[in-house]
Design a protein around this motif. Structure first.
Motif, PDB file in Angstrom:
ATOM      1  N   UNK A  65       0.797  -1.230   0.000  1.00 47.88           N
ATOM      2  CA  UNK A  65       0.000   0.000   0.000  1.00 47.88           C
ATOM      3  C   UNK A  65       0.833   1.286   0.000  1.00 47.88           C
ATOM      4  N   UNK A  66       1.951   1.351   0.731  1.00 47.15           N
ATOM      5  CA  UNK A  66       2.741   2.589   0.692  1.00 47.15           C
ATOM      6  C   UNK A  66       3.309   2.915  -0.693  1.00 47.15           C
ATOM      7  N   UNK A  94      -9.645  -7.282  -2.516  1.00 50.72           N
ATOM      8  CA  UNK A  94      -8.838  -6.068  -2.400  1.00 50.72           C
ATOM      9  C   UNK A  94      -9.424  -5.058  -3.375  1.00 50.72           C
ATOM     10  N   UNK A  95      -9.812  -3.917  -2.865  1.00 49.16           N
ATOM     11  CA  UNK A  95     -10.344  -2.861  -3.730  1.00 49.16           C
ATOM     12  C   UNK A  95      -9.221  -1.918  -4.130  1.00 49.16           C
ATOM     13  N   UNK A  96      -9.315  -1.382  -5.347  1.00 48.84           N
ATOM     14  CA  UNK A  96      -8.299  -0.467  -5.858  1.00 48.84           C
ATOM     15  C   UNK A  96      -8.953   0.758  -6.478  1.00 48.84           C
ATOM     16  N   UNK A 144      -6.191   1.447  -1.671  1.00 49.72           N
ATOM     17  CA  UNK A 144      -6.393  -0.005  -1.732  1.00 49.72           C
ATOM     18  C   UNK A 144      -6.877  -0.462  -0.361  1.00 49.72           C
ATOM     19  N   UNK A 145      -7.844  -1.368  -0.358  1.00 51.84           N
ATOM     20  CA  UNK A 145      -8.423  -1.826   0.905  1.00 51.84           C
ATOM     21  C   UNK A 145      -8.648  -3.333   0.847  1.00 51.84           C
ATOM     22  N   UNK A 146      -8.180  -4.024   1.894  1.00 50.56           N
ATOM     23  CA  UNK A 146      -8.337  -5.480   1.989  1.00 50.56           C
ATOM     24  C   UNK A 146      -9.432  -5.818   2.987  1.00 50.56           C
ATOM     25  N   UNK A 147     -10.324  -6.737   2.595  1.00 47.99           N
ATOM     26  CA  UNK A 147     -11.296  -7.324   3.522  1.00 47.99           C
ATOM     27  C   UNK A 147     -11.179  -8.831   3.366  1.00 47.99           C
TER      28      UNK A 147
END
Length: 276
Positions: free
Chosen positions: A234-235, A252-254, A241-244
């Motif tokens: 992510x950095x 993972x959303x982008x 970006x988000x992980x669930x």
């Protein structure tokens, strides 16, 4: 055990590595675990039920504790059976012997207290006070409130059957400095499977159907996926970006398409490295 749980959690918050965890597996905690077991459940290869074990509970627990102290306690192989899936296929399920259920139950509670302060908020599967419904709600919230243009939807095929034992132990040792506690986890991992009087070695995977399997799987993916994405990936991204994650299912959303493709490719290599 309730006070012990609070102690373990607080120590886990304050210290990088946990020590002397095995002493939490004692007569008192095993007795509480025995009381939690449901009546009429399927038995392991020992064919011992809760009722039968409870007839001489004090003596049985004393013998179990003595075996654990002398390291002569060795988990029995799990008995493999099959249950039907919704699509008509059969799913393998492992049933542990009764004493193994007790020891696994206590060790699972200890591991939960060790790892709850360490796990990231993105994981929802098999964690206290968390559920599949919460994971779905978080996905909805992320899509509605974050910058989401693309979604990577993944399910690690055969994950529980293919967890690499050496890597798992390395991950656990990063948090737990108790060789005896780790030793018994390894014994559960190596206990093997009995099916139709045939013995099968278990050189990979977590104990099928075992109480300890979900927390071990979560600890594994905490390092292989959750922390990796948060700290290493992510950095470097320009967009969000988000992980669930729920156990071995995750999205993972982008924000940007090109970053979704790039992460998808490095994710394959990442999972291959750890044999998942």
């Amino acid at each position: 055990m309730e006070n012990a749980r609070k102690d373990i959690e607080q120590i886990s918050i304050e210290h990088k590595k946990m020590q002397t965890l095995i002493h939490y597996v004692n007569k008192e905690t095993l007795k509480v675990q025995h009381e939690k077991q449901q009546k009429g459940k399927a038995t392991g290869i020992d064919r011992i039920t809760k009722e039968e074990y409870g007839e001489n509970l004090e003596e049985n627990l004393n013998n179990l504790i003595n075996k654990m102290k002398t390291f002569s306690y060795k988990p029995q192989s799990v008995r493999r059976t099959y249950i039907p899936k919704a699509n008509g296929a059969l799913r393998p399920l492992g049933i542990s012997s009764y004493e193994d259920k007790l020891v696994q139950g206590v060790m699972t509670e200890v591991l939960n207290e060790v790892y709850e302060p360490r796990f990231l908020d993105c994981s929802y599967g098999f964690r206290p006070q968390r559920s599949c419904h919460q994971a779905i709600a978080e996905i909805d919230k992320t899509i509605m409130t974050k910058k989401v243009g693309y979604i990577l939807d993944a399910d690690i095929k055969g994950f529980f059957d293919n967890v690499d034992h050496k890597w798992l132990v390395k991950f656990l040792e990063n948090d737990i400095e108790d060789k005896n506690f780790i030793r018994y986890i390894v014994r559960f991992l190596k206990a093997g499977i009995m099916e139709d009087l045939e013995y099968y070695e278990s050189d990979k995977g977590t104990p099928q159907g075992g109480l300890i399997s979900p927390i071990l799987a979560n600890a594994y993916l905490h390092y292989v996926l959750d922390l990796w994405l948060e700290k290493a990936i992510k950095p470097k991204l320009q967009g969000e970006a988000h992980l669930i994650r729920y156990a071995d299912d995750f999205i993972i959303t982008f924000q940007y398409e090109n970053e979704a493709h790039k992460v998808s490719e490095v994710l394959k290599k990442r999972l291959a490295k750890f044999r998942t």
